[in-house]
Design an enzyme around this catalytic site. Structure first.
Site, PDB file in Angstrom:
ATOM      1  N   CYS A  46     -35.648  28.344   6.417  1.00 25.17           N
ATOM      2  CA  CYS A  46     -36.604  29.095   5.541  1.00 25.17           C
ATOM      3  C   CYS A  46     -36.997  28.131   4.261  1.00 25.17           C
ATOM      4  CB  CYS A  46     -36.535  30.453   5.071  1.00 25.17           C
ATOM      5  SG  CYS A  46     -34.963  30.879   4.291  1.00 25.17           S
ATOM      6  N   ARG A  59     -21.672  40.595   6.815  1.00 27.57           N
ATOM      7  CA  ARG A  59     -23.201  40.283   7.409  1.00 27.57           C
ATOM      8  C   ARG A  59     -23.050  40.962   8.794  1.00 27.57           C
ATOM      9  NH1 ARG A  59     -27.176  37.936   4.507  1.00 27.57           N
ATOM     10  NH2 ARG A  59     -27.797  36.943   6.144  1.00 27.57           N
TER      11      ARG A  59
HETATM   12  N1  SAM Z   1     -31.313  34.889  11.786  1.00 26.72           N
HETATM   13  C1  SAM Z   1     -31.086  35.695  10.741  1.00 26.72           C
HETATM   14  C2  SAM Z   1     -32.198  36.693  10.987  1.00 26.72           C
HETATM   15  O1  SAM Z   1     -33.214  36.588  11.533  1.00 26.72           O
HETATM   16  O2  SAM Z   1     -32.021  37.887  10.413  1.00 26.72           O
HETATM   17  C3  SAM Z   1     -30.899  35.262   9.295  1.00 26.72           C
HETATM   18  C4  SAM Z   1     -30.087  34.277   9.150  1.00 26.72           C
HETATM   19  S1  SAM Z   1     -29.609  33.451   7.669  1.00 26.72           S
HETATM   20  C5  SAM Z   1     -31.025  32.359   7.522  1.00 26.72           C
HETATM   21  C6  SAM Z   1     -28.378  32.361   7.984  1.00 26.72           C
HETATM   22  C7  SAM Z   1     -27.009  33.048   8.197  1.00 26.72           C
HETATM   23  O3  SAM Z   1     -26.069  31.978   8.201  1.00 26.72           O
HETATM   24  C8  SAM Z   1     -26.445  33.939   7.114  1.00 26.72           C
HETATM   25  O4  SAM Z   1     -26.212  35.198   7.682  1.00 26.72           O
HETATM   26  C9  SAM Z   1     -24.992  33.082   6.802  1.00 26.72           C
HETATM   27  O5  SAM Z   1     -24.161  34.160   6.528  1.00 26.72           O
HETATM   28  C10 SAM Z   1     -24.895  32.305   7.774  1.00 26.72           C
HETATM   29  N2  SAM Z   1     -24.120  31.011   7.555  1.00 26.72           N
HETATM   30  C11 SAM Z   1     -23.743  30.826   6.300  1.00 26.72           C
HETATM   31  N3  SAM Z   1     -22.927  29.790   6.287  1.00 26.72           N
HETATM   32  C12 SAM Z   1     -22.750  29.343   7.586  1.00 26.72           C
HETATM   33  C13 SAM Z   1     -21.886  28.281   8.262  1.00 26.72           C
HETATM   34  N4  SAM Z   1     -21.156  27.504   7.595  1.00 26.72           N
HETATM   35  N5  SAM Z   1     -21.846  28.555   9.644  1.00 26.72           N
HETATM   36  C14 SAM Z   1     -22.668  29.301  10.405  1.00 26.72           C
HETATM   37  N6  SAM Z   1     -23.196  30.237   9.552  1.00 26.72           N
HETATM   38  C15 SAM Z   1     -23.407  30.313   8.393  1.00 26.72           C
END
Ligand code: SAM
Length: 403
Positions: A246, A153
């Site tokens: 979200c 990602r």
């Molecule tokens: N902010 C982004 C945007 O506007 O396009 C969307 C972010 S999405 C809601 C949350 C992100 O948090 C994902 O890309 C995911 O890979 C990451 N994530 C998942 N687990 C996590 C963790 N334990 N610590 C930090 N980030 C994490």
């Protein structure tokens, strides 16, 4: 339409929404609202204006800032007109980035300033970083560290930021704890767009419908508390955290904010809002703005690459050139940065631009000299071509082409 949404979820959301539940269920059957962030700095470099964009994409301005217009459009109408936004040359040129309206509202409410030093902790695919970067001004010392923990990602994030042509940005792929080790009391603003149970995705994502469970809500809440703690430590006195999800569960939203306020008595809640698909265009978001008390000690400057130490840096500003088997050539990314100068520029016409984005060679109708050219459309950089005689050999990256 929502037969495959779990009964357990519907009961859960009924408890949250009470008398608004029926409005929510009705909204699940309504069509999505789509939108994009239009970067005003890029617009100023182009030969088009906002009226051209609104007319071309049948859009309406929903949010306005010094750095961006946020525009909503009717996707069905565009499809009827044969326009696919993601394949449009102005999209390839990084003039705009598609993001759903309620997510855009979160960054809008963060009131990012030109000189702000910002961290986007969970950034991929990049909507909130990109919208922040539209407001941040590198000439005033502002910059962004855009972080994503998941490597795949993070590469998508890097590519999106590269397309938009920002160079006051560092893209990292680290855990919040690793960043926290490096930065304390550092950032003016920290965006924590936390991973969540995705209740706001029920209308458009079958995956969200399948994966939801009460235990997912609880495990996400535990992760979110760790994220907000890490953000607190990295936030400067006088700075703000913008926490968002979200999802609609109190456990992941208000209770995470309450947790942070209980733990840190120098935090105050400035604003908290829940956007649902029935009260705001889009899929729904929760956001809270938390302010850290204390005297602001002034802005940080961008760290050098050496100062980034052991952090996993995927992109540090934008390299102008690269060494390809001993030959120094301009980078693709540099063609998207408007103030990087190229001696050789070739403006593509309406027909040529689609050939170029498809990966075809371009036969120049004007005199050109041998060497690398920055290929532009409406004066915005798209990529490179290498001129030999009157032929411009296509160097548009294969993975980005319209096929
Ligand atoms: N902010 C982004 C945007 O506007 O396009 C969307 C972010 S999405 C809601 C949350 C992100 O948090 C994902 O890309 C995911 O890979 C990451 N994530 C998942 N687990 C996590 C963790 N334990 N610590 C930090 N980030 C994490």
């Amino acid at each position: 339409m929502y037969d495959d949404i779990k009964k357990e979820y519907l009961d859960h959301v009924k408890e949250i929404l009470k008398h608004d539940y029926d409005r929510y269920i009705k909204a699940l059957d309504e069509k999505e609202t789509h939108g994009f962030i239009l970067n005003k700095k890029k617009l100023a470099h182009s030969s088009v204006d906002v009226d051209y964009v609104l007319d071309m994409f049948k859009g309406k301005i929903l949010l306005e800032d010094e750095g961006y217009h946020y525009i909503v459009y009717d996707k069905d109408e565009l499809t009827r007109c044969g326009i696919r936004l993601g394949r449009h040359p102005l999209h390839h040129a990084g003039l705009f980035y598609m993001q759903e309206p309620s997510a855009a509202k979160v960054v809008h409410e963060a009131h990012i300033e030109k000189s702000d030093v910002v961290l986007d902790l969970c950034a991929s695919p990049g909507g909130k970083s990109i919208m922040s970067l539209c407001s941040i001004d590198k000439n005033e010392g502002g910059f962004l560290i855009s972080n994503e923990v998941d490597y795949k990602r993070a590469k998508v994030l890097k590519s999106n930021i590269e397309r938009m042509g920002f160079d006051n940005v560092i893209v990292t792929c680290n855990t919040p704890a690793e960043l926290n080790y490096k930065f304390t009391n550092y950032f003016d603003k920290i965006i924590v767009d936390a991973p969540c149970s995705g209740e706001g995705m029920m209308r458009k994502s079958m995956e969200a419908r399948r994966q939801w469970s009460k235990s997912l809500v609880s495990s996400m809440a535990a992760t979110q508390k760790k994220l907000i703690d890490a953000a607190y430590n990295m936030l400067k006195k006088g700075g703000s955290i913008i926490y968002s999800t979200c999802t609609f569960s109190r456990e992941e939203d208000e209770e995470v904010v309450e947790y942070a306020l209980d733990r840190h008595n120098d935090l105050t809640l400035e604003k908290e809002e829940k956007l649902y698909p029935f009260n705001y265009p889009g899929e729904g978001q929760f956001y809270a703005v938390l302010h850290k008390a204390g005297e602001d000690i002034g802005r940080q400057r961008m760290p050098t690459i050496d100062e980034m130490g052991d952090l996993n840096v995927l992109q540090y500003k934008v390299d102008k050139c690269e060494d390809r088997h001993g030959i120094i050539i301009p980078t693709h990314a540099s063609t998207h940065v408007d103030d990087i100068h190229f001696d050789n520029v070739y403006e593509l016409n309406e027909e040529e631009v689609y050939d170029y984005l498809h990966g075809d060679v371009i036969k120049s109708k004007i005199d050109i000299k041998n060497g690398y050219y920055k290929m532009t459309y409406k004066k915005l950089g798209l990529g490179l071509a290498k001129a030999v005689g009157n032929i411009l050999k296509n160097h548009y990256p294969k993975g980005l082409r319209n096929l």
